[in-house]
Design a protein around this motif. Structure first.
Motif, mmCIF file in Angstrom:
data_model
loop_
_atom_site.group_PDB
_atom_site.id
_atom_site.type_symbol
_atom_site.label_atom_id
_atom_site.label_comp_id
_atom_site.label_asym_id
_atom_site.label_seq_id
_atom_site.Cartn_x
_atom_site.Cartn_y
_atom_site.Cartn_z
ATOM 1 N N PHE A 8 -46.929 -5.541 -75.117
ATOM 2 C CA PHE A 8 -47.751 -6.384 -75.998
ATOM 3 C C PHE A 8 -47.582 -6.072 -77.489
ATOM 4 C CE2 PHE A 8 -49.950 -6.552 -71.897
ATOM 5 C CZ PHE A 8 -49.989 -7.923 -71.697
ATOM 6 N N SER A 9 -46.578 -5.255 -77.847
ATOM 7 C CA SER A 9 -46.355 -4.984 -79.274
ATOM 8 C C SER A 9 -45.882 -6.243 -80.002
ATOM 9 C CB SER A 9 -45.342 -3.854 -79.460
ATOM 10 O OG SER A 9 -44.095 -4.217 -78.874
ATOM 11 N N ASP A 10 -45.001 -7.020 -79.357
ATOM 12 C CA ASP A 10 -44.508 -8.250 -79.987
ATOM 13 C C ASP A 10 -45.621 -9.282 -80.129
ATOM 14 O OD1 ASP A 10 -42.000 -7.163 -80.164
ATOM 15 O OD2 ASP A 10 -41.241 -8.130 -78.337
ATOM 16 N N VAL A 24 -58.625 -6.386 -81.565
ATOM 17 C CA VAL A 24 -59.336 -5.813 -80.414
ATOM 18 C C VAL A 24 -59.922 -6.928 -79.553
ATOM 19 C CG1 VAL A 24 -61.290 -4.372 -79.713
ATOM 20 C CG2 VAL A 24 -59.803 -3.624 -81.584
ATOM 21 N N GLU A 25 -60.509 -7.958 -80.194
ATOM 22 C CA GLU A 25 -61.111 -9.087 -79.462
ATOM 23 C C GLU A 25 -60.064 -9.830 -78.634
ATOM 24 O OE1 GLU A 25 -64.892 -10.545 -82.203
ATOM 25 O OE2 GLU A 25 -62.904 -11.380 -82.572
ATOM 26 N N ASN A 26 -58.820 -9.852 -79.103
ATOM 27 C CA ASN A 26 -57.750 -10.548 -78.389
ATOM 28 C C ASN A 26 -56.974 -9.623 -77.457
ATOM 29 O OD1 ASN A 26 -57.288 -13.564 -79.425
ATOM 30 N ND2 ASN A 26 -58.103 -12.327 -81.099
ATOM 31 N N ALA A 27 -57.561 -8.457 -77.175
ATOM 32 C CA ALA A 27 -56.977 -7.485 -76.234
ATOM 33 C C ALA A 27 -55.558 -7.090 -76.622
ATOM 34 C CB ALA A 27 -57.008 -8.047 -74.810
ATOM 35 N N LYS A 38 -54.647 -8.580 -71.072
ATOM 36 C CA LYS A 38 -53.482 -8.040 -71.776
ATOM 37 C C LYS A 38 -53.352 -6.523 -71.644
ATOM 38 C CE LYS A 38 -53.633 -12.015 -74.805
ATOM 39 N NZ LYS A 38 -54.089 -12.570 -76.061
ATOM 40 N N ILE A 39 -53.620 -5.769 -72.737
ATOM 41 C CA ILE A 39 -53.378 -4.313 -72.662
ATOM 42 C C ILE A 39 -54.329 -3.629 -71.676
ATOM 43 C CG2 ILE A 39 -52.408 -4.156 -75.002
ATOM 44 C CD1 ILE A 39 -55.079 -3.006 -75.928
ATOM 45 N N ARG A 49 -62.036 -5.230 -71.802
ATOM 46 C CA ARG A 49 -61.793 -4.263 -70.727
ATOM 47 C C ARG A 49 -62.341 -4.797 -69.406
ATOM 48 N NH1 ARG A 49 -62.791 1.209 -73.115
ATOM 49 N NH2 ARG A 49 -64.952 0.566 -73.052
ATOM 50 N N GLN A 50 -63.518 -5.389 -69.498
ATOM 51 C CA GLN A 50 -64.130 -5.925 -68.274
ATOM 52 C C GLN A 50 -63.322 -7.109 -67.728
ATOM 53 O OE1 GLN A 50 -68.209 -6.803 -69.199
ATOM 54 N NE2 GLN A 50 -68.800 -4.635 -69.348
ATOM 55 N N ARG A 51 -62.765 -7.910 -68.643
ATOM 56 C CA ARG A 51 -61.978 -9.073 -68.214
ATOM 57 C C ARG A 51 -60.546 -8.692 -67.842
ATOM 58 N NH1 ARG A 51 -64.766 -11.142 -72.701
ATOM 59 N NH2 ARG A 51 -62.936 -10.893 -74.056
#
Length: 910
Positions: A577-579, A623-626, A656-657, A651-653
């Motif tokens: 997810f860096s890109d 952070v909001e977009n994981a 992504k990361i 985290r709960q959902r």
């Protein structure tokens, strides 16, 4: 040569056959040229001389290259005879008989119309006294000759034309074959239409015209176009280019010896350029539309009837592939319509002539502006300081201004793109670099052509092309006109003034310079910046306009996936997810104006802090977009709670990361969740301002005396040395002093500059805002800056309280609070931090009653339930008071508990 038209009727052996044709030209009062009908090209033509009569000879110019020859003037009434026939015959159908030939000349009778019942032209001339009858060799048995003699006698008796008194000297024209100063002559006419007769057509776009009434004989080239020509060979013969003869016939058949009006438009290099207007239309447009001519740039600029009409006519011929365009292939012929014209969002301005856009499909595409060239440094290699790294954006004159113009106008906006041509990739040549394939297009926003706007400000120049090079902007003429205006007004690159110099210090990685700069940025609070480059999701290069420097900036409080990079041990693989994180940051902030709060710096000289764009904290957004995790260093910041809440949701959902995240057993963290006690440390404050959102500003009572002392000293100094009105130019973020409605000066910060008459300021010691004229602002004296005494008004909001969304209900709460605590001394305790400011409980200074709790009891607000264990006692007290207000149906509870079913309908939410 063959007859122009076959015999019209059966004739006896002695009678010459009757033939038909169309009069192309009148050579004199007794000679005409007749042509046939065109069939697949220019038709055959022949000269017919009227038998039995003679008209005066027209003027002739001296033969070129023969010094002994002289100009020959008109014979009396010769021009009038020619005009009589021209007006009667040009373009009309006639029938004629050839009676005899003499020295390759044909003599005969000519009748207007299809047969001999029409007007006999020779008789008409004689009866008007414009021709004489040849009486030599007169045969009495020839009725035609006899009738001509009778008509001549009648004309003599009536003293018509040649037989009038005075000899006809007044009928001789004073023809002017040359003009001493053609440019002055053309300018003196002020582009007004003048009457003329077209005497000769050299090719489709060059004619010889007789200007009336002064009889100037001039060669006129049609403005804006060029037809195929006749090339003169060494032996004197002429070789026509393809369609040259057809183009000439096209113009001849419409204009030759017609009455027209000509607008003489310009005279470059002794060549007169003009537009010929005929009642049936504009020949320039017709030639283009029929594929007989092409547009030419050098004369297009002087065309007065609308260059866009000519381009449209040429475009029509190209699309139909007629005549000179029969083998034409459009530059965008291989593109689909959707690729030829589309709407896209501008993501980045690459240079002063290129941009990266995002298509609706999500694909990114680089677009170059058609036909313009960005500023460039002539001989840059010679003048460049060898010890200094060359940076085109800052070192090429006007490159920065051009880039900024495009950035401010386009970044983040949707534009209309019309692809004009695809420039093929080129390999490296001698002294020239290799270029990849380029998509060149016209880009518009709100109806404004961006390339034209750039050129008109002198921030780019227009590329000149070979005449047959069709790879150019579809609005090329507007670009040339814009450049002409910029040159005339001395704009930008065409200015005679000193070129702007941008001394931009790059302190990226310069640890010592960064250390010196750090305290200044920390004290400045929020500083303006422009994101120049995005290295990764959390690492950016910023341009600080106020400080004119470049810095590397790292986002605080988060841990972002790392991109692949070279290390001493080899290439380090990119983290998952860096890109995506880098793309997210690019789309949100690249080349946008942002605000940064610098907190610290790392050992490499990179600054660390928070970046805000239009109210969005980039760290929180990632952070909001994981796409990032919260770093432990965020704990001491005001944004910690927001970051943690955002992270918890992702985290709960398992987005992504967090896709592979496994929650740790509760036992492992039980010992960490020790309950802490609520700390009640009330301090005295003075409430100065309450906002419509129920936030309020308060001063610390302990420093109140310092503020009073500072204000007194500042006002005394201002009174002694008043600022010059209007001398201060406010900029967003500046600290200044502002004159309030009471006539006194206060410390303030500029929040927004709409215009010199509308400047939004925030009074930093009192918390109120105002829109003032810049004449009521002045620079803050250094002795009274925020370094001497920090900002005194601190923003707070009520803890445990949720304000109603309904506007009337909210207004009631605000009115109540203003009435109770504004401009009074209260006691304040910070309960927990929020996203923008601390949440507090506040008590009346005298009774020590909780103001927020009082609002709950009166049913003016709802309780915001907090989960922290150490706050549960306070939350319970607030909830009990809310239940009492509900039971009593007070204010917002007057219809019961509206939150259960109809919350949205009533404008409230839990």
């Amino acid at each position: 040569m063959a007859s122009v038209s076959g015999p019209a009727q059966t004739a006896s052996a002695s009678a010459p056959p009757l033939q038909r044709g169309i009069v192309k030209m009148v050579l004199s009062g007794c000679a005409i040229i007749v042509r046939g009908q065109p069939r697949g090209g220019p038709p055959p033509e022949r000269q017919i001389n009227l038998s039995n009569i003679r008209a005066g000879a027209l003027a002739r110019r001296a033969a070129q290259g023969q010094p002994e020859s002289k100009d020959t003037p008109d014979e009396p009434w010769a021009f009038q005879a020619r005009e009589f026939l021209r007006k009667k015959l040009i373009g009309k159908e006639v029938c004629f008989t050839v009676e005899y030939k003499n020295m390759h000349r044909e003599y005969g009778m000519v009748y207007l119309g299809k047969d001999t019942t029409g007007e006999n032209i020779a008789e008409s001339l004689v009866s008007e006294g414009l021709a004489t009858v040849r009486r030599e060799g007169f045969r009495g048995n020839n009725p035609e000759q006899a009738r001509l003699c009778d008509l001549e006698d009648q004309s003599k008796a009536s003293k018509k034309g040649l037989w009038s008194e005075g000899g006809g000297a007044q009928t001789i024209r004073n023809i002017k074959y040359t003009i001493e100063n053609p440019r002055n002559f053309v300018d003196s006419l002020h582009q007004k239409p003048i009457n003329a007769i077209i005497e000769h057509v050299r090719d489709g776009s060059v004619v010889r015209a007789l200007l009336l009434p002064d009889y100037y004989l001039v060669t006129v080239m049609l403005s804006g176009v060029k037809c195929p020509t006749f090339k003169r060979e060494a032996d004197g013969t002429e070789t026509p280019e393809p369609f040259a003869a057809e183009a000439r016939f096209f113009t001849e058949s419409r204009l030759l010896q017609r009455d027209v009006q000509i607008i003489l438009e310009s005279c470059p290099n002794q060549i007169i350029l003009g537009t010929i207007l005929h009642p049936n239309g504009n020949i320039t447009e017709l030639l283009l539309k029929e594929g007989f001519a092409r547009c030419v740039d050098w004369s297009m600029a002087v065309y007065t009837q609308g260059a866009e009409k000519l381009r449209a006519a040429e475009r029509s011929a190209k699309e139909r592939k007629v005549r000179i365009w029969k083998d034409y292939v459009a530059p965008t012929a291989n593109l689909d319509q959707k690729d030829r014209q589309f709407v896209a969002k501008v993501m980045q301005v690459v240079n002063a002539d290129a941009m990266v856009v995002k298509l609706n499909s999500g694909e990114y595409k680089t677009i170059h502006l058609s036909s313009i060239r960005p500023p460039r440094n002539e001989g840059e290699e010679k003048n460049k300081d060898k010890d200094k790294r060359f940076r085109p954006l800052y070192d090429i004159p006007y490159m920065f201004e051009a880039r900024e113009f495009l950035r401010k106008k386009l970044i983040g906006k949707k534009v209309n793109v019309t692809v004009d041509y695809i420039r093929a990739a080129t390999g490296p040549g001698e002294g020239t670099p290799a270029f990849p394939e380029r998509t060149c297009a016209t880009v518009t926003i709100g109806g404004i052509n961006i390339a034209e706007a750039l050129v008109s400000k002198g921030l780019a120049t227009v590329i000149r092309y070979r005449q047959d090079d069709d790879q150019r902007s579809s609005h090329y003429d507007e670009l040339l006109a814009a450049e002409a205006r910029a040159i005339k007004n001395g704009k930008g690159l065409h200015s005679k003034k000193e070129v702007p110099i941008h001394r931009v210090a790059d302190i990226s990685g310069e640890t010592q310079k960064a250390k010196q700069f750090l305290p200044f940025l920390q004290r400045a609070g929020r500083s303006e910046a422009v994101v120049e480059y995005v290295f990764s999701g959390s690492r950016l290069k910023l341009y600080m306009p106020k400080e004119t420097c470049l810095i590397t900036f790292l986002l605080a409080g988060i841990e972002c996936p790392r991109s692949s990079r070279n290390t001493p041990g080899g290439m380090q693989v990119a983290e998952p997810f860096s890109d995506e994180a880098m793309l997210f940051t690019k789309e949100l902030v690249l080349q946008r104006e942002v605000e940064v709060e610098v907190e610290s710096m790392d050992k490499a000289g990179n600054f660390i802090g928070w970046l805000h764009i239009e109210g969005v904290n980039l760290s929180v957004a990632l952070v909001e977009n994981a796409l990032s995790k919260v770093h432990f260093t965020a704990e001491r910041s005001a944004y910690y709670k927001t970051l943690v809440a955002a992270e918890e949701g992702c985290r709960q959902r398992k987005e992504k990361i967090w896709a592979n995240y496994e929650e740790k057993p509760v036992e492992e963290v039980v010992h960490l969740s020790e309950e802490k006690e609520r700390v009640a440390n009330y301090k005295p404050v003075y409430v100065t301002e309450i906002t419509d959102t129920l936030h309020f500003y308060a001063q610390d009572v302990e420093t109140g005396s310092q503020l009073e002392s500072l204000m007194e000293t500042m006002r005394a100094e201002i009174a002694a040395q008043p600022p010059v009105e209007g001398s201060y130019s406010p900029r967003r973020g500046d600290y200044c002093i502002a004159k309030f409605a009471d006539g006194e000066w206060y410390r303030a910060r500029v929040e927004k500059v709409e215009s010199p008459a509308k400047v939004h300021v925030f009074y930093i010691d009192y918390g109120n805002r105002e829109v003032v004229s810049s004449t009521r602002l002045a620079p803050i004296p250094p002795a009274f800056s925020t370094r001497t005494l920090p900002v005194q008004a601190t923003e707070y909001t009520f803890a445990f309280i949720q304000v109603p969304q309904d506007e009337d209900a909210r207004a009631d709460v605000v009115d109540c609070v203003v009435r109770d605590i504004q401009n009074t001394q209260c006691l304040l305790n910070v309960e927990y931090s929020g996203a923008t400011c601390p949440h507090v409980t506040i008590q009346f200074g005298d009774t020590k009653e909780d103001v927020g709790l009082g609002l709950v009891k009166e049913g003016l607000v709802m309780v915001d339930v907090r989960k922290e264990k150490h706050l549960q006692k306070m939350v319970t007290e607030y909830l009990n008071s809310q239940e009492s207000a509900k039971s009593a149906r007070l204010n917002i509870w007057r219809y019961g508990d509206f939150r259960a079913d109809d919350a949205d309908e009533f404008g409230y939410s839990r």
